[in-house]
Write a protein that holds these residues in place. Structure first.
Motif, PDB file in Angstrom:
ATOM      1  N   ILE A  31     -18.021  -1.314  -9.866  1.00 12.23           N
ATOM      2  CA  ILE A  31     -16.917  -2.181  -9.460  1.00 12.23           C
ATOM      3  C   ILE A  31     -16.414  -2.856 -10.730  1.00 12.23           C
ATOM      4  CG2 ILE A  31     -16.254  -4.257  -8.189  1.00 12.23           C
ATOM      5  CD1 ILE A  31     -18.518  -3.587  -6.192  1.00 12.23           C
ATOM      6  N   PHE A  32     -15.143  -2.664 -11.017  1.00  7.48           N
ATOM      7  CA  PHE A  32     -14.527  -3.292 -12.180  1.00  7.48           C
ATOM      8  C   PHE A  32     -13.610  -4.424 -11.757  1.00  7.48           C
ATOM      9  CE2 PHE A  32     -15.381   0.716 -14.440  1.00  7.48           C
ATOM     10  CZ  PHE A  32     -15.829   0.215 -15.661  1.00  7.48           C
ATOM     11  N   ASP A  33     -13.763  -5.564 -12.408  1.00 12.76           N
ATOM     12  CA  ASP A  33     -12.750  -6.601 -12.350  1.00 12.76           C
ATOM     13  C   ASP A  33     -11.538  -6.041 -13.104  1.00 12.76           C
ATOM     14  OD1 ASP A  33     -11.527  -9.260 -12.231  1.00 12.76           O
ATOM     15  OD2 ASP A  33     -12.013  -9.363 -14.369  1.00 12.76           O
ATOM     16  N   LEU A  34     -10.388  -6.587 -12.832  1.00 14.62           N
ATOM     17  CA  LEU A  34      -9.170  -6.074 -13.463  1.00 14.62           C
ATOM     18  C   LEU A  34      -8.789  -6.883 -14.702  1.00 14.62           C
ATOM     19  CD1 LEU A  34      -6.851  -3.985 -13.133  1.00 14.62           C
ATOM     20  CD2 LEU A  34      -5.653  -5.712 -11.817  1.00 14.62           C
ATOM     21  N   ASP A  35      -8.264  -8.082 -14.487  1.00 10.24           N
ATOM     22  CA  ASP A  35      -7.703  -8.868 -15.582  1.00 10.24           C
ATOM     23  C   ASP A  35      -8.760  -9.334 -16.576  1.00 10.24           C
ATOM     24  OD1 ASP A  35      -4.930  -8.847 -14.988  1.00 10.24           O
ATOM     25  OD2 ASP A  35      -5.312 -10.199 -13.310  1.00 10.24           O
ATOM     26  N   ASN A  36      -8.488  -9.026 -17.823  1.00  6.44           N
ATOM     27  CA  ASN A  36      -9.315  -9.359 -18.977  1.00  6.44           C
ATOM     28  C   ASN A  36     -10.649  -8.623 -19.004  1.00  6.44           C
ATOM     29  OD1 ASN A  36      -7.807 -10.694 -20.801  1.00  6.44           O
ATOM     30  ND2 ASN A  36      -8.313 -12.742 -20.079  1.00  6.44           N
ATOM     31  N   THR A  37     -10.821  -7.652 -18.090  1.00 10.63           N
ATOM     32  CA  THR A  37     -11.976  -6.765 -18.154  1.00 10.63           C
ATOM     33  C   THR A  37     -11.522  -5.375 -18.584  1.00 10.63           C
ATOM     34  OG1 THR A  37     -13.190  -8.018 -16.483  1.00 10.63           O
ATOM     35  CG2 THR A  37     -13.908  -5.750 -16.878  1.00 10.63           C
ATOM     36  N   ILE A  38     -10.555  -4.794 -17.855  1.00 13.97           N
ATOM     37  CA  ILE A  38     -10.029  -3.489 -18.277  1.00 13.97           C
ATOM     38  C   ILE A  38      -8.567  -3.548 -18.719  1.00 13.97           C
ATOM     39  CG2 ILE A  38     -11.696  -2.155 -16.928  1.00 13.97           C
ATOM     40  CD1 ILE A  38      -9.406  -1.533 -14.957  1.00 13.97           C
TER      41      ILE A  38
END
Length: 178
Positions: A31-38
């Motif tokens: 599970i990936f966070d979106l903002d400032n992670t990818i």
């Protein structure tokens, strides 16, 4: 209570994570966070390096789901790049968004890791339901005003966690300033 804020791994960059580390833990989905992670918070497009890295994970057989507190269109647009499921307006650290992401990948929680840049949303939420949690340095210093305030609380929490021995150097991959 302290253990809910403790990531299993701390990374300077997504590129510091090696696939075999996840496979050794039995992880099949991320599970990936979106903002400032990818993707940086203030940008509409991901870097080619991140796109290549995520595509390499998919080629390695990992399932991926995006989980964000952000609105649907932004999350959907990024998810479509990789043809992966997504959950928007997740209200992290609420458990329900994480559960929806796990179900979307058709995995059990012991097969899933969460990667994010925020201690009080991504890490706390993932730990609340027993996921492997990986805390990564934010891609950009530009952030939502509420996140800037939370970052100050994060720094304080990390100092307390280190002082009490909950975050150890063994959790830290590469050299960083957490």
């Amino acid at each position: 209570m302290y253990n809910l804020l403790c990531p299993h791994m701390i990374l300077n960059s997504l590129h510091d994570l090696e696939y075999h580390q996840l496979k050794e833990l039995g992880i099949e989905g991320i599970i990936f966070d979106l903002d400032n992670t990818i993707i940086p918070w203030d940008q509409q497009q991901m870097s080619p390096e991140i796109i290549e890295w995520v595509n390499a994970l998919l080629k390695e057989g990992f399932k991926i789901c995006l989980l964000s507190n952000n609105m649907g269109k932004r999350v959907k647009d990024i998810a479509e790049i990789f043809n992966v499921p997504f959950v928007s307006r997740a209200y992290k650290p609420a458990k329900s968004g994480f559960r929806h992401a796990i179900a979307a990948m058709e995995l059990s929680q012991d097969q899933v890791a969460v990667i994010g840049d925020q201690l009080f949303t991504d890490i706390l939420g993932g730990n609340r339901i027993g996921l492997i949690t990986i805390w990564v340095r934010p891609l950009s210093a530009q952030e939502f005003i509420g996140t800037k305030i939370t970052r100050r609380l994060e720094r304080l929490a990390v100092r307390v966690l280190k002082a009490k021995g909950f975050i150890s150097k063994s959790a830290i991959i590469k050299n960083n300033n957490y």
